[in-house]
Motif scaffolding. Structure first.
Motif, PDB file in Angstrom:
ATOM      1  N   THR A 107       0.930  -1.158   0.036  1.00  0.00           N
ATOM      2  CA  THR A 107       0.156   0.091   0.201  1.00  0.00           C
ATOM      3  C   THR A 107       0.804   1.322  -0.109  1.00  0.00           C
ATOM      4  OG1 THR A 107      -1.763  -1.214   1.363  1.00  0.00           O
ATOM      5  CG2 THR A 107      -1.837   1.334   1.337  1.00  0.00           C
ATOM      6  N   PHE A 108       1.751   1.343   0.857  1.00  0.00           N
ATOM      7  CA  PHE A 108       2.910   2.439   0.873  1.00  0.00           C
ATOM      8  C   PHE A 108       3.579   2.494  -0.240  1.00  0.00           C
ATOM      9  CE2 PHE A 108       2.095   2.495   5.385  1.00  0.00           C
ATOM     10  CZ  PHE A 108       1.838   3.582   5.651  1.00  0.00           C
ATOM     11  N   ARG A 109       3.902   1.443  -0.841  1.00  0.00           N
ATOM     12  CA  ARG A 109       4.582   1.612  -2.380  1.00  0.00           C
ATOM     13  C   ARG A 109       3.591   2.119  -3.572  1.00  0.00           C
ATOM     14  NH1 ARG A 109       7.032  -3.279  -0.907  1.00  0.00           N
ATOM     15  NH2 ARG A 109       5.533  -4.764  -2.102  1.00  0.00           N
ATOM     16  N   MET A 110       2.598   1.836  -3.271  1.00  0.00           N
ATOM     17  CA  MET A 110       1.620   2.173  -4.388  1.00  0.00           C
ATOM     18  C   MET A 110       1.470   3.440  -4.223  1.00  0.00           C
ATOM     19  SD  MET A 110      -0.251   1.283  -7.074  1.00  0.00           S
ATOM     20  CE  MET A 110      -0.734   2.231  -8.193  1.00  0.00           C
ATOM     21  N   ALA A 111       1.255   3.968  -3.169  1.00  0.00           N
ATOM     22  CA  ALA A 111       0.967   5.359  -2.582  1.00  0.00           C
ATOM     23  C   ALA A 111       2.373   6.162  -3.314  1.00  0.00           C
ATOM     24  CB  ALA A 111       0.933   5.777  -1.235  1.00  0.00           C
ATOM     25  N   ASN A 112       3.428   5.764  -3.376  1.00  0.00           N
ATOM     26  CA  ASN A 112       4.608   6.389  -3.966  1.00  0.00           C
ATOM     27  C   ASN A 112       5.051   6.046  -5.046  1.00  0.00           C
ATOM     28  OD1 ASN A 112       6.790   8.310  -3.301  1.00  0.00           O
ATOM     29  ND2 ASN A 112       8.063   6.531  -3.124  1.00  0.00           N
ATOM     30  N   SER A 113       3.805   5.174  -5.897  1.00  0.00           N
ATOM     31  CA  SER A 113       4.522   4.864  -7.157  1.00  0.00           C
ATOM     32  C   SER A 113       4.823   5.828  -8.417  1.00  0.00           C
ATOM     33  CB  SER A 113       3.200   3.610  -7.666  1.00  0.00           C
ATOM     34  OG  SER A 113       2.173   4.490  -7.918  1.00  0.00           O
ATOM     35  N   PRO A 114       4.088   6.990  -8.364  1.00  0.00           N
ATOM     36  CA  PRO A 114       4.459   7.832  -9.318  1.00  0.00           C
ATOM     37  C   PRO A 114       5.890   8.326  -9.106  1.00  0.00           C
ATOM     38  CG  PRO A 114       2.257   8.441  -8.604  1.00  0.00           C
ATOM     39  CD  PRO A 114       2.741   7.444  -7.724  1.00  0.00           C
ATOM     40  N   GLN A 115       6.425   8.337  -7.990  1.00  0.00           N
ATOM     41  CA  GLN A 115       7.956   8.625  -7.810  1.00  0.00           C
ATOM     42  C   GLN A 115       8.823   7.573  -8.145  1.00  0.00           C
ATOM     43  OE1 GLN A 115       9.024  11.661  -6.826  1.00  0.00           O
ATOM     44  NE2 GLN A 115      10.967  10.949  -7.608  1.00  0.00           N
ATOM     45  N   GLU A 116       8.339   6.428  -8.016  1.00  0.00           N
ATOM     46  CA  GLU A 116       8.996   5.320  -8.076  1.00  0.00           C
ATOM     47  C   GLU A 116       9.304   5.182  -9.724  1.00  0.00           C
ATOM     48  OE1 GLU A 116       8.203   1.635  -6.154  1.00  0.00           O
ATOM     49  OE2 GLU A 116       8.000   2.735  -4.055  1.00  0.00           O
ATOM     50  N   ILE A 117       8.230   5.278 -10.363  1.00  0.00           N
ATOM     51  CA  ILE A 117       8.148   5.193 -11.770  1.00  0.00           C
ATOM     52  C   ILE A 117       9.079   6.399 -12.687  1.00  0.00           C
ATOM     53  CG2 ILE A 117       7.005   5.734 -14.131  1.00  0.00           C
ATOM     54  CD1 ILE A 117       4.513   4.372 -12.460  1.00  0.00           C
ATOM     55  N   ILE A 118       9.252   7.604 -11.807  1.00  0.00           N
ATOM     56  CA  ILE A 118      10.084   8.624 -12.161  1.00  0.00           C
ATOM     57  C   ILE A 118      11.792   8.324 -11.988  1.00  0.00           C
ATOM     58  CG2 ILE A 118      11.096  11.154 -11.648  1.00  0.00           C
ATOM     59  CD1 ILE A 118       8.066  11.685 -11.034  1.00  0.00           C
ATOM     60  N   ASP A 119      11.801   7.735 -10.913  1.00  0.00           N
ATOM     61  CA  ASP A 119      13.220   7.187 -10.509  1.00  0.00           C
ATOM     62  C   ASP A 119      13.575   6.244 -11.338  1.00  0.00           C
ATOM     63  OD1 ASP A 119      13.185   9.042  -8.444  1.00  0.00           O
ATOM     64  OD2 ASP A 119      12.749   7.554  -6.844  1.00  0.00           O
ATOM     65  N   LEU A 120      12.696   5.366 -11.829  1.00  0.00           N
ATOM     66  CA  LEU A 120      13.112   4.249 -12.937  1.00  0.00           C
ATOM     67  C   LEU A 120      13.180   4.723 -14.296  1.00  0.00           C
ATOM     68  CD1 LEU A 120      10.791   1.030 -12.112  1.00  0.00           C
ATOM     69  CD2 LEU A 120      13.161   1.123 -12.622  1.00  0.00           C
ATOM     70  N   ALA A 121      12.559   5.888 -14.575  1.00  0.00           N
ATOM     71  CA  ALA A 121      12.790   6.152 -15.924  1.00  0.00           C
ATOM     72  C   ALA A 121      14.047   7.040 -16.020  1.00  0.00           C
ATOM     73  CB  ALA A 121      11.622   7.287 -16.236  1.00  0.00           C
ATOM     74  N   LEU A 122      14.223   7.900 -14.793  1.00  0.00           N
ATOM     75  CA  LEU A 122      15.722   8.385 -14.999  1.00  0.00           C
ATOM     76  C   LEU A 122      16.652   7.593 -14.979  1.00  0.00           C
ATOM     77  CD1 LEU A 122      14.507  11.602 -12.522  1.00  0.00           C
ATOM     78  CD2 LEU A 122      14.828  11.581 -14.825  1.00  0.00           C
ATOM     79  N   LYS A 123      16.551   6.755 -13.904  1.00  0.00           N
ATOM     80  CA  LYS A 123      17.612   5.775 -14.017  1.00  0.00           C
ATOM     81  C   LYS A 123      18.056   4.913 -15.458  1.00  0.00           C
ATOM     82  CE  LYS A 123      19.422   1.745 -11.541  1.00  0.00           C
ATOM     83  NZ  LYS A 123      19.273   0.802 -10.422  1.00  0.00           N
ATOM     84  N   ALA A 124      16.772   4.760 -16.240  1.00  0.00           N
ATOM     85  CA  ALA A 124      16.917   4.081 -17.549  1.00  0.00           C
ATOM     86  C   ALA A 124      17.402   5.099 -18.379  1.00  0.00           C
ATOM     87  CB  ALA A 124      15.514   3.401 -17.910  1.00  0.00           C
ATOM     88  N   ALA A 125      17.080   6.445 -18.118  1.00  0.00           N
ATOM     89  CA  ALA A 125      17.450   7.511 -19.138  1.00  0.00           C
ATOM     90  C   ALA A 125      19.192   7.422 -19.162  1.00  0.00           C
ATOM     91  CB  ALA A 125      16.999   8.834 -19.019  1.00  0.00           C
ATOM     92  N   ASP A 126      19.648   7.376 -17.980  1.00  0.00           N
ATOM     93  CA  ASP A 126      21.196   7.430 -17.578  1.00  0.00           C
ATOM     94  C   ASP A 126      21.710   6.209 -17.904  1.00  0.00           C
ATOM     95  OD1 ASP A 126      20.933   9.984 -16.760  1.00  0.00           O
ATOM     96  OD2 ASP A 126      20.996   9.393 -14.583  1.00  0.00           O
ATOM     97  N   GLY A 127      21.128   5.167 -18.567  1.00  0.00           N
ATOM     98  CA  GLY A 127      21.605   3.950 -18.896  1.00  0.00           C
ATOM     99  C   GLY A 127      21.703   2.849 -17.842  1.00  0.00           C
ATOM    100  N   GLY A 128      21.097   3.234 -16.750  1.00  0.00           N
ATOM    101  CA  GLY A 128      21.084   1.809 -15.612  1.00  0.00           C
ATOM    102  C   GLY A 128      20.080   1.098 -15.826  1.00  0.00           C
TER     103      GLY A 128
END
Length: 128
Positions: A107-128
Motif C-alpha cells: 500500500t505504501f509502495r503504491m502510494a509512492n508509485s509515481p515517484q518510483e516510476i520517475i526514479d526508474l525512468a531517470l535511471k533508465a535514461a542514464d543507462g542504468g
C-alpha cells in the motif's frame, strides 16, 4: 522430565507485531487509490497522443510524462499530509509481519508509485 534438554523454540518472525498509526495507514490507502487513478489517466493520455501523432516517442514526450508523474506525486503527498493532519484518530493498527508484508508495505509502495516510476525512468535514461 527432560524438558531442560529441549531447545527453546525461536519466536516465529510472523508473530512480530508492527504498529502503524491508523491515520497514516488510512491516508496511504487513499493515496494508493489516487495513484491508481492518476497513473491510469497519465497512461491513457500518453497512449492517445502516441496513437494520434503516429510518430516515435521523443524526449519531449518523456519529459511531459515525467512532469505529469511528478505533479501527481505532489498532489498525492499533499492529500496524505492533509488527511493525516485532519484525522483525530490517535490509535495504531497492529499488524503481524506477514500481514504487514502482504498489505501494508504494498500500500505504501503504491502510494509512492509515481515517484518510483520517475526514479526508474531517470535511471533508465542514464543507462542504468
Amino acid at each position: 522430565m527432560l524438558g531442560f534438554l529441549r531447545r527453546k523454540a525461536e519466536p516465529d518472525p510472523s508473530t512480530e507485531i508492527l504498529r502503524i498509526p491508523s491515520k497514516k495507514f488510512n491516508a496511504a490507502v487513499g493515496a494508493a487509490m489516487a495513484a491508481i487513478h492518476e497513473l491510469e489517466k497519465i497512461a491513457t493520455r500518453a497512449k492517445s497522443r502516441m496513437r494520434d501523432q503516429k510518430r516515435p516517442i521523443e524526449q519531449g514526450d518523456l519529459e511531459e510524462v515525467l512532469r505529469m508523474l511528478s505533479d501527481a506525486q505532489r498532489r498525492i503527498n499533499s492529500e496524505v499530509e492533509d488527511e493525516i493532519a485532519k484525522s483525530d484518530d490517535q490509535g495504531d493498527t497492529e499488524w503481524n509481519k506477514d500481514g504487514y508484508d502482504l498489505l501494508v508495505a504494498p500500500t505504501f509502495r503504491m502510494a509512492n508509485s509515481p515517484q518510483e516510476i520517475i526514479d526508474l525512468a531517470l535511471k533508465a535514461a542514464d543507462g542504468g
